[in-house]
Design an enzyme around this catalytic site. Structure first.
Site, short mmCIF file in Angstrom:
data_model
loop_
_atom_site.label_atom_id
_atom_site.label_comp_id
_atom_site.label_asym_id
_atom_site.label_seq_id
_atom_site.Cartn_x
_atom_site.Cartn_y
_atom_site.Cartn_z
N ASP A 30 4.59 7.74 -1.31
CA ASP A 30 5.53 8.13 -0.72
C ASP A 30 5.61 6.47 -0.80
OD1 ASP A 30 3.55 7.35 0.44
OD2 ASP A 30 4.02 8.47 2.53
N ASP A 34 2.33 -0.50 -0.74
CA ASP A 34 0.89 -0.19 -0.91
C ASP A 34 1.02 0.82 -2.48
OD1 ASP A 34 1.14 1.19 1.29
OD2 ASP A 34 -1.08 1.84 1.29
N ASP A 35 1.54 2.03 -2.26
CA ASP A 35 1.52 2.87 -3.38
C ASP A 35 2.10 2.17 -4.53
OD1 ASP A 35 2.75 4.64 -0.56
OD2 ASP A 35 2.30 6.28 -1.75
N ASN A 59 5.77 8.04 4.08
CA ASN A 59 6.60 6.91 4.39
C ASN A 59 7.90 6.70 5.59
OD1 ASN A 59 3.94 5.24 4.96
ND2 ASN A 59 4.18 4.86 2.54
N THR A 145 -1.58 9.79 -2.62
CA THR A 145 -1.12 8.67 -1.82
C THR A 145 -0.10 8.58 -0.39
OG1 THR A 145 -0.04 7.12 -2.85
CG2 THR A 145 -2.33 7.38 -3.51
N GLU A 185 -5.25 8.81 10.82
CA GLU A 185 -4.55 7.92 9.81
C GLU A 185 -3.36 9.00 9.46
OE1 GLU A 185 -2.80 7.85 5.83
OE2 GLU A 185 -4.03 9.11 6.33
N PHE A 186 -2.23 7.67 8.74
CA PHE A 186 -0.98 8.56 9.05
C PHE A 186 -0.98 9.65 7.60
CE2 PHE A 186 3.07 8.31 6.37
CZ PHE A 186 4.21 8.63 7.23
N ASN A 187 -0.81 9.60 7.19
CA ASN A 187 -1.11 10.44 6.11
C ASN A 187 -1.82 12.08 5.96
OD1 ASN A 187 -0.01 8.47 3.91
ND2 ASN A 187 -1.42 8.70 3.38
N HIS A 260 -3.43 -0.08 0.84
CA HIS A 260 -4.40 1.32 1.08
C HIS A 260 -4.70 1.77 -0.34
CE1 HIS A 260 -4.08 1.11 5.40
NE2 HIS A 260 -3.13 0.57 5.24
N ASP A 261 -3.94 2.10 -1.28
CA ASP A 261 -3.37 2.91 -1.95
C ASP A 261 -3.81 2.94 -3.40
OD1 ASP A 261 -2.18 4.83 -0.15
OD2 ASP A 261 -0.12 4.37 -0.79
#
Ligand code: PIR
Ligand code: CA
Length: 333
Positions: A30, A34-35, A59, A145, A185-187, A260-261
């Protein structure tokens, strides 16, 4: 096993434990600053064969993150990889975006070119299913991700792929606290019902959560190493980090932004990048203050099977060496 299967060492369920050559992945993302790094690592790492990019609302809206994925592919010369749009909203809950970190476009900061790489007309979930079915059993690794909506839908639409996927290595969750709430966490919080389906399915699941990804801080020294590459994708990456760093500083008080991703992609490319522990993860879906929490049991209380793997530590030097080498490699493409 059939004669169409790839060579390698097979586990009791017929999955490859350490087959030769690069690992074939579908990156379900998304973008997202970081993706974008995950896309670059997946394309540029010699340990990864990127078979498809699918997008999911997270995102930002599906339309925006799909545009961003195609813009990254355009900047990085990524052709010949299907890019397909998946789910526009979570399974049950309303869409929640992360504009406070990623901006109105989902990838604010650098100027984004009009995409020249085509959008695959298929639904992203169909691309996942068809790609997995078209490859030898046990060869495709799914790397989500973003919210897990597409992956859950694929498991429900085509249960046969659950037994064909080599493993799911996802960025999401964490056992040491969240980034949207104290617990979540968001995801995972964005689509906890999807996460419940994905963690509960009979494919191997590895969680690369905030405990690992908050160790992947793009310090000024890292940004300087990327800038020194002197290429267009490197300049783009540096601009992503500048915006992402400002937002992370303002919103969460970080001195440098965590990317992160790509940690999940890096683990697939080289298992030495992330130390793993066996665990069992349950997704909280009804908590008053804990919805979206990845409740992680490393002990197996009450006899619960430790049927997941959870990332606990990042090899920072190896991770950044891989990330920077990958950006350098795509720059030559
Ligand atoms: C990062 C993300 C969402 C919200 C915040 N605050 C920070 C996105 C990243 O793209 C990553 O996949 C995951 N979700 C980290 O929570
Ligand atoms: Ca993401």
């Amino acid at each position: 096993m059939t004669d169409t299967d790839v060579p390698g060492n097979y586990g009791p369920n017929g999955r490859i434990l350490d087959g030769p050559g690069p690992r074939s992945i579908i990156l379900d993302c998304d973008p997202g600053h970081d993706d974008a790094f995950a896309i670059m690592l997946a394309r540029g790492s010699p340990g990864i064969d990127l078979r498809a990019i699918t997008t999911v609302a997270g995102n930002q809206t599906l339309e925006k993150v799909t545009r961003n994925a195609r813009a990254v592919a355009t900047i990085c010369g990524i052709t010949g990889v299907p890019i397909a749009a998946g789910a526009a909203a979570p399974l049950v809950r309303p869409l929640r975006v992360a504009a406070d970190i990623h901006g109105a476009s989902g990838m604010d900061g650098p100027a984004l070119p009009a995409p020249t790489v085509p959008l695959d007309p298929r639904h992203g979930v169909d691309v996942i299913v068809e790609t997995v079915r078209s490859q030898p059993a046990g060869s495709i690794t799914l790397v989500p991700t973003g919210p897990l909506t597409n992956i859950a839908l694929a498991a429900r639409l085509a249960p046969d792929i659950v037994g064909r996927v080599r493993e799911v290595v996802l960025m999401g969750g964490g056992y040491g606290g969240g980034n949207v709430t104290a617990a979540a966490e968001f995801n995972i919080l964005a689509d906890p019902e999807a996460a419940h389906i994905v963690f509960g399915a009979a494919w191997p699941v590895t969680m690369v959560g905030l405990d690992v990804t908050h160790q992947a801080l793009a310090t000024p020294e890292i940004a300087a190493r990327i800038a020194d590459l002197g290429t267009a994708p490197a300049a783009f990456a540096v601009e992503l980090l500048e915006f992402f760093g400002r937002m992370y500083s303002a919103a969460q008080g970080f001195a440098a932004p965590p990317v992160h991703d790509p940690c999940a992609v890096a683990l697939v490319a080289d298992p030495a990048v992330v130390a793993l522990r066996p665990a069992h993860v349950e997704i909280e879906r009804t908590g008053t203050h804990t919805t979206g929490m990845t409740v992680t049991d490393f002990i197996g209380r009450g006899g619960v099977a430790l049927d997941h793997r959870v990332g606990v530590e990042l090899n920072r030097d190896l991770f950044w060496d891989m990330m920077i080498a990958a950006i350098a490699a795509i720059s030559e493409g």
